[in-house]
Motif scaffolding. Structure first.
Motif, PDB file in Angstrom:
ATOM      1  N   ASN A 184       0.845  -1.193   0.000  1.00 57.88           N
ATOM      2  CA  ASN A 184       0.000   0.000   0.000  1.00 57.88           C
ATOM      3  C   ASN A 184       0.880   1.242   0.000  1.00 57.88           C
ATOM      4  N   ASN A 185       0.275   2.392  -0.242  1.00 55.23           N
ATOM      5  CA  ASN A 185       0.974   3.666  -0.091  1.00 55.23           C
ATOM      6  C   ASN A 185       1.031   3.987   1.399  1.00 55.23           C
ATOM      7  N   THR A 216       4.337   0.928  -5.011  1.00 53.37           N
ATOM      8  CA  THR A 216       3.637   1.855  -4.119  1.00 53.37           C
ATOM      9  C   THR A 216       4.359   3.195  -4.041  1.00 53.37           C
TER      10      THR A 216
END
Length: 168
Positions: free
Chosen positions: A99-100, A119
């Protein structure tokens, strides 16, 4: 400490934890779990079913990854931009981010591979690289006075230094 291979610990309560060790097994935190400000969550291969609810500025906690085998980031690494202070990667296994994320403090790479995948990783502190890392397919965003140091050379793909930030 959660250290029970193949087991699940149900935690339906509202609780604040200063130090949480996710070694093996699953922490099923169906209540409201908050990491204490400045607390540390250490993860080997254990998992949790929801992220800590830290969201207010100044309420960040630290994460230490110490996997013996390869893992992907999970719900221990909150996607809330205020939740994470320092992140340390130790242990021989690789860590792949999925994920970011935003790290409001420092990123320290001690052992094993740290891979940001595809990401975006926003870093507001320093980056110390003493082990291999893969930043080639994702975006590293420096959003503070970031100093790069350590004993290994970083291989960066995309690097963004925000207008109010610096990187040396």
């Amino acid at each position: 400490t959660m250290d029970r291979t193949g087991s699940t610990l149900n935690l339906p309560a509202t609780i604040t934890i200063t130090n949480l060790n996710l070694l093996t097994g699953t922490l099923n935190n169906t209540g409201s779990l908050t990491m204490a400000t400045g607390g540390t969550l250490t993860r080997n291969t254990g998992t949790m079913t929801s992220s800590p609810i830290n969201s207010a500025p100044g309420s960040a906690y630290n994460i230490i990854y110490n996997p013996e085998s390869d893992i992907t980031s999970g719900l221990e690494f909150s996607t809330n931009s205020n939740a994470i202070n320092n992140v340390t990667k130790s242990g021989l296994g690789a860590l792949l981010l999925v994920n970011n994320y935003t790290i409001n403090g420092d990123l320290t790479l001690n052992d094993g591979n740290f891979n940001i995948g595809t990401t975006d990783l926003t870093l507001k502190g320093n980056l110390t690289s003493n082990s291999s890392s893969t930043f080639m397919n994702g975006l590293l965003i420096c959003d503070g006075a970031t100093v790069f140091s350590g004993t290994t050379i970083l291989s960066l793909g995309d690097l963004q230094v925000n207008s109010t930030a610096s990187a040396t």
